[in-house]
Write an enzyme that holds these catalytic residues in place. Structure first.
Site, PDB file in Angstrom:
ATOM      1  N   GLY A 231      -6.120   8.816  -2.080  1.00 10.63           N
ATOM      2  CA  GLY A 231      -6.422   9.076  -0.675  1.00 10.63           C
ATOM      3  C   GLY A 231      -5.192   9.617   0.025  1.00 10.63           C
ATOM      4  N   SER A 232      -5.143   9.422   1.327  1.00 14.97           N
ATOM      5  CA  SER A 232      -4.073  10.037   2.117  1.00 14.97           C
ATOM      6  C   SER A 232      -2.774   9.236   2.020  1.00 14.97           C
ATOM      7  CB  SER A 232      -4.510  10.111   3.578  1.00 14.97           C
ATOM      8  OG  SER A 232      -4.742   8.803   4.052  1.00 14.97           O
ATOM      9  N   GLY A 236      -2.263   5.174   1.875  1.00 14.15           N
ATOM     10  CA  GLY A 236      -1.466   4.681   0.748  1.00 14.15           C
ATOM     11  C   GLY A 236      -0.305   3.835   1.238  1.00 14.15           C
ATOM     12  N   GLU A 254      -2.198   7.589  -5.514  1.00 15.99           N
ATOM     13  CA  GLU A 254      -2.285   9.052  -5.627  1.00 15.99           C
ATOM     14  C   GLU A 254      -2.598   9.553  -4.221  1.00 15.99           C
ATOM     15  OE1 GLU A 254      -1.414   9.817  -8.547  1.00 15.99           O
ATOM     16  OE2 GLU A 254      -1.881   7.922  -9.535  1.00 15.99           O
ATOM     17  N   CYS A 288      -6.217  17.671  -2.605  1.00 13.24           N
ATOM     18  CA  CYS A 288      -4.817  17.288  -2.493  1.00 13.24           C
ATOM     19  C   CYS A 288      -3.924  18.370  -3.083  1.00 13.24           C
ATOM     20  CB  CYS A 288      -4.574  15.974  -3.216  1.00 13.24           C
ATOM     21  SG  CYS A 288      -5.066  16.045  -4.944  1.00 13.24           S
TER      22      CYS A 288
END
Ligand code: NAP
Length: 498
Positions: A231-232, A236, A254, A288
């Site tokens: 995710g973002s 995170g 990630e 991403c």
């Protein structure tokens, strides 16, 4: 035809459990057609405890199975995925608005992930014997599972990215509780149905639906041994902060990207234009690994920009069922964010080459056109140049020296992917060392990673737990053993002992 998928509830201990108490209820419309309600559901926070308990109870027996025995379940899952490939693709398209060709690719990646993990990645964590690890004593490296993992998924690849954590976690003997994004609950629900169909023992795979608060309760749960998050950066970071006292917990984060492509003076320009159109605009910029910054050698600037702009204007944008190049953004908020960043770019002195607009299309959805801005120069304090926009926006820089191109690549603090377009291998090799990224492509878009290679970023893009081929490594604990089967030998006693 409009389709509303009924909410089956959470998948706990091998059964779907309806939510009795609604801590939060929500509905999702398809971003590709706002007249289509895809999901109406609710979440019950107490299901987090139930799901974790179920995963915890299932863990000892699952961990004790041989890898071969666990493989049989994963191969059944692969068959279930294969039989439902078009169903998976359609659900992903309805929830995310992705063109069907793209979601079909995602469904295929879920199938391939199982083969790649079983046939290739598992070798990375296969027991190893080390002869004479100490004089006269052999050593062994065992890889044991960590326990219960929570898997937190993003909306943009709702099947493939969660699957990319779940499959390695399960094959190495861990059990899982998966929370999909609240924007893509149906993909998660379908995955749970396919796990059921594959006949996994109850509790090995569990699913809880919900929002960020559900995710927070799951990742901070005392009985969860690790968090596999995609995710973002912002979320995170929150997960890291929220679990800081749970020092034993493994975090594989990630996160986002602000990826750069460098197009050098000797590059094959036609190819560079094609690859960077993919880089910037595939998935409507919602990967991403999408290209956010293109750094041009001054000598190719005019030719590249002309071709790139022309190609961007011709991209087909529309409903997923018509197989356009780009679908919509995920939400009204994303459209607003995308338009706002262009205002910021303007305020910070960037020159607009192509303005991205919200589009009126025959199906009312969150459609936008791509955008291209020329920035006055590298400015690490610029909001536009340093934030992940997650929309089809590309900024262009011009430089004379390769070193400047590397500085721009490293300026945002993110460090996921970069690519270099040049015939000069030495430049590419300079970038391998000089670009602070986890993936560095040569004459290819920043997008399109291989499950046969590790995938993970540096800086704000990850925490050095690369996924994809390497995911089996963070799913396991290496245990070293010195194995001594010799009988006691008095002559070898250390000095000073009787
Ligand atoms: P996001 O907003 O960070 O959400 C990711 C997941 O985290 C969602 O399931 C979300 O739930 C959940 N969540 C939110 N708050 C939480 C909390 N406090 N604790 C635990 N979980 C929480 O990301 P997104 O918008 O879905 O996805 C886009 C982002 O993912 C981009 O930044 C993109 O670059 C990144 N991404 C990274 C990779 C990679 O491999 N590096 C791959 C794909 C995407 P709700 O959705 O229900 O709020």
């Amino acid at each position: 035809m409009a389709t509303t998928y009924s909410a089956l509830g959470d998948f706990i201990n091998g059964e779907f459990v309806k939510t009795k108490k609604e801590d939060f209820a929500w509905g999702n419309k398809s971003p590709a057609d706002l007249t289509e309600v895809v999901f109406n559901g609710a979440c019950d926070f107490s299901h987090v405890d139930r799901a974790v308990e179920s995963a915890r109870n299932a863990y000892p027996a699952w961990a004790a199975l041989t890898t071969e025995a666990r493989k049989t379940y994963l191969l059944k899952l692969k068959e279930a995925y294969k039989a439902n490939k078009s169903n998976l693709a359609e659900v992903i398209s309805r929830e995310t608005g992705k063109p069907l060709w793209e979601s079909t690719g995602e469904a295929q990646a879920m199938i391939s992930k199982i083969d790649i993990t079983l046939n290739e990645s598992l070798k990375l964590v296969t027991e190893q014997r080390v002869e004479q690890a100490l004089p006269g004593v052999d050593g062994v490296i065992h890889y044991k599972p960590r326990g219960v993992f929570s898997v937190i998924g993003p909306f943009n690849f709702p099947g493939h990215l969660a699957n990319g954590h779940i499959v390695p976690a399960l094959i190495t003997g861990n059990t899982v509780v998966f929370k999909p994004s609240e924007k893509t609950p149906v993909t998660g629900q379908l995955m749970a149905k396919l796990f059921k169909q594959a006949g996994f023992p109850p509790g090995v795979f569990n699913l809880v639906q919900g929002l960020g608060e559900t995710g927070k309760r799951l990742v901070t749960h005392e009985q969860v041994d690790g968090v596999l998050f995609t995710g973002s950066y912002d979320v995170g970071l929150k997960i890291k902060q929220d679990t800081i006292n749970q020092y034993w917990k493994l975090l594989a984060l990630e996160m986002g990207g602000k990826n750069t492509a460098i197009v050098w003076e000797d590059a094959d320009l036609e190819k560079a234009i094609y690859e960077n159109i993919l880089g910037g605009f595939i998935s409507t910029g919602q990967r991403c690994s999408c290209t956010s910054k293109i750094v041009l050698h001054r000598s190719v600037k005019d030719k590249f920009i002309e071709g790139f702009h022309k190609a961007a204007k011709k991209l087909k944008i529309g409903h997923w069922s018509k197989n356009p190049f780009m679908g919509p953004l995920i939400s009204a908020d994303s459209v607003e964010n995308y338009l706002n960043f262009q205002k910021i770019a303007g305020r910070e002195g960037a020159e607009c080459i192509m303005r991205g607009k919200a589009l009126e299309t025959s199906k009312k959805g969150h459609y936008v056109s791509p955008s291209i801005y020329m920035v006055p120069g590298n400015d690490p304090s610029s909001v536009y140049q340093s934030r992940e926009i997650f929309g089809p926006n590309v900024s262009i820089y011009t430089v004379d020296e390769f070193e400047e191109a590397l500085e721009i690549t490293n300026a945002s603090g993110f460090g996921l992917v970069a690519s270099v377009f040049t015939k000069n291998k030495a430049l590419y090799e300079r970038a391998v060392l000089g670009a602070r990224v986890g993936l560095l492509n040569w004459n290819r878009t920043t997008n399109g990673a291989s499950s046969r290679l590790p995938f993970g970023g540096m800086g704000k893009s990850g925490n050095d737990r690369p996924s994809a081929h390497f995911a089996v490594q963070y799913c396991t604990v290496p245990v070293s053993s010195l194995e001594d089967q010799t009988v006691f030998d008095k002559t070898k006693m250390l000095p000073g002992m009787e």
